[in-house]
Design a protein around this motif. Structure first.
Motif, PDB file in Angstrom:
ATOM      1  N   UNK A  23      -9.829  -1.721 -17.473  1.00  0.00           N
ATOM      2  CA  UNK A  23      -9.882  -2.181 -16.102  1.00  0.00           C
ATOM      3  C   UNK A  23      -9.019  -3.380 -15.856  1.00  0.00           C
ATOM      4  N   UNK A  24      -8.851  -4.186 -16.621  1.00  0.00           N
ATOM      5  CA  UNK A  24      -7.896  -5.316 -16.671  1.00  0.00           C
ATOM      6  C   UNK A  24      -6.392  -4.817 -16.556  1.00  0.00           C
ATOM      7  N   UNK A  25      -6.277  -3.870 -17.660  1.00  0.00           N
ATOM      8  CA  UNK A  25      -4.738  -3.168 -17.457  1.00  0.00           C
ATOM      9  C   UNK A  25      -4.669  -2.563 -16.156  1.00  0.00           C
ATOM     10  N   UNK A  26      -5.430  -1.738 -15.629  1.00  0.00           N
ATOM     11  CA  UNK A  26      -5.175  -1.317 -14.250  1.00  0.00           C
ATOM     12  C   UNK A  26      -4.915  -2.411 -13.018  1.00  0.00           C
ATOM     13  N   UNK A  27      -5.966  -3.295 -13.056  1.00  0.00           N
ATOM     14  CA  UNK A  27      -5.564  -4.236 -12.264  1.00  0.00           C
ATOM     15  C   UNK A  27      -4.177  -4.883 -12.180  1.00  0.00           C
ATOM     16  N   UNK A  28      -3.733  -5.206 -13.459  1.00  0.00           N
ATOM     17  CA  UNK A  28      -2.604  -5.910 -13.874  1.00  0.00           C
ATOM     18  C   UNK A  28      -1.314  -4.872 -13.277  1.00  0.00           C
ATOM     19  N   UNK A  29      -1.600  -3.582 -13.711  1.00  0.00           N
ATOM     20  CA  UNK A  29      -0.351  -2.680 -13.478  1.00  0.00           C
ATOM     21  C   UNK A  29      -0.373  -2.387 -11.917  1.00  0.00           C
ATOM     22  N   UNK A  30      -1.556  -2.476 -11.177  1.00  0.00           N
ATOM     23  CA  UNK A  30      -1.430  -2.313  -9.798  1.00  0.00           C
ATOM     24  C   UNK A  30      -0.824  -3.516  -9.197  1.00  0.00           C
ATOM     25  N   UNK A  31      -1.083  -4.477  -9.551  1.00  0.00           N
ATOM     26  CA  UNK A  31      -0.387  -5.883  -8.809  1.00  0.00           C
ATOM     27  C   UNK A  31       1.009  -5.824  -9.084  1.00  0.00           C
ATOM     28  N   UNK A  32       1.318  -5.569 -10.193  1.00  0.00           N
ATOM     29  CA  UNK A  32       3.039  -5.538 -10.631  1.00  0.00           C
ATOM     30  C   UNK A  32       3.695  -4.543  -9.932  1.00  0.00           C
ATOM     31  N   UNK A  33       3.190  -3.254  -9.431  1.00  0.00           N
ATOM     32  CA  UNK A  33       3.910  -2.279  -8.981  1.00  0.00           C
ATOM     33  C   UNK A  33       3.648  -2.299  -7.357  1.00  0.00           C
ATOM     34  N   UNK A  34       3.285  -3.514  -6.707  1.00  0.00           N
ATOM     35  CA  UNK A  34       2.742  -3.193  -5.394  1.00  0.00           C
ATOM     36  C   UNK A  34       3.915  -3.086  -4.526  1.00  0.00           C
ATOM     37  N   UNK A  35       5.111  -3.599  -4.717  1.00  0.00           N
ATOM     38  CA  UNK A  35       6.131  -3.605  -3.901  1.00  0.00           C
ATOM     39  C   UNK A  35       7.143  -2.335  -4.224  1.00  0.00           C
ATOM     40  N   UNK A  36       6.754  -1.346  -5.064  1.00  0.00           N
ATOM     41  CA  UNK A  36       7.541  -0.207  -5.382  1.00  0.00           C
ATOM     42  C   UNK A  36       7.345   0.704  -4.345  1.00  0.00           C
ATOM     43  N   UNK A  37       8.559   1.250  -3.834  1.00  0.00           N
ATOM     44  CA  UNK A  37       8.641   2.472  -2.747  1.00  0.00           C
ATOM     45  C   UNK A  37       8.577   3.900  -3.808  1.00  0.00           C
ATOM     46  N   UNK A  38       7.864   4.898  -3.280  1.00  0.00           N
ATOM     47  CA  UNK A  38       7.984   5.948  -3.898  1.00  0.00           C
ATOM     48  C   UNK A  38       8.557   7.091  -2.848  1.00  0.00           C
ATOM     49  N   UNK A  39       9.804   7.738  -3.346  1.00  0.00           N
ATOM     50  CA  UNK A  39      10.468   8.788  -2.431  1.00  0.00           C
ATOM     51  C   UNK A  39       9.473   9.892  -2.314  1.00  0.00           C
ATOM     52  N   UNK A  40      10.172  10.806  -1.287  1.00  0.00           N
ATOM     53  CA  UNK A  40       9.474  11.938  -0.770  1.00  0.00           C
ATOM     54  C   UNK A  40       9.241  12.998  -1.986  1.00  0.00           C
ATOM     55  N   UNK A  41      10.193  12.951  -2.891  1.00  0.00           N
ATOM     56  CA  UNK A  41      10.200  13.854  -4.116  1.00  0.00           C
ATOM     57  C   UNK A  41       8.968  13.348  -5.024  1.00  0.00           C
TER      58      UNK A  41
END
Length: 86
Positions: A23-41
């Motif tokens: 749970x701690x790892x998932x919350x940390x990872x979620x917060x670190x990647x919050x500004x990343x955009x994913x392309x259509x592909x």
């Protein structure tokens, strides 16, 4: 907790620690990647991967169910007691 021995309590504590760490790892990872955009592909790949994982999982569960119902699994278990045939 009356019938639980020391081994079961140790396993329960270990599983709770692993769950907490995940749970701690998932919350940390979620917060670190919050500004990343994913392309259509990326979205297409995510959708196809999810779809085919579900298809394979459901297909394997169906095969396991039908194999069990048809009696093919009984020959693979030599320790199971078979009812006497009449």
């Amino acid at each position: 907790m009356e019938g639980m021995g020391k081994g079961r309590i140790a396993i329960l504590i270990a599983l709770v620690v692993i769950l907490f760490g995940a749970g701690v790892w998932a919350i940390t990872f979620w917060n670190e990647t919050s500004g990343v955009e994913m392309s259509e592909h990326g979205w297409i790949a995510l959708g196809l991967g999810t779809f085919f994982s579900l298809v394979i999982g459901c297909g394997l569960m169906a095969l396991m169910f039908f194999s069990s119902r048809s009696g093919h699994d009984e020959a693979a278990d030599p320790f199971r007691k078979h009812p006497p045939s009449s």
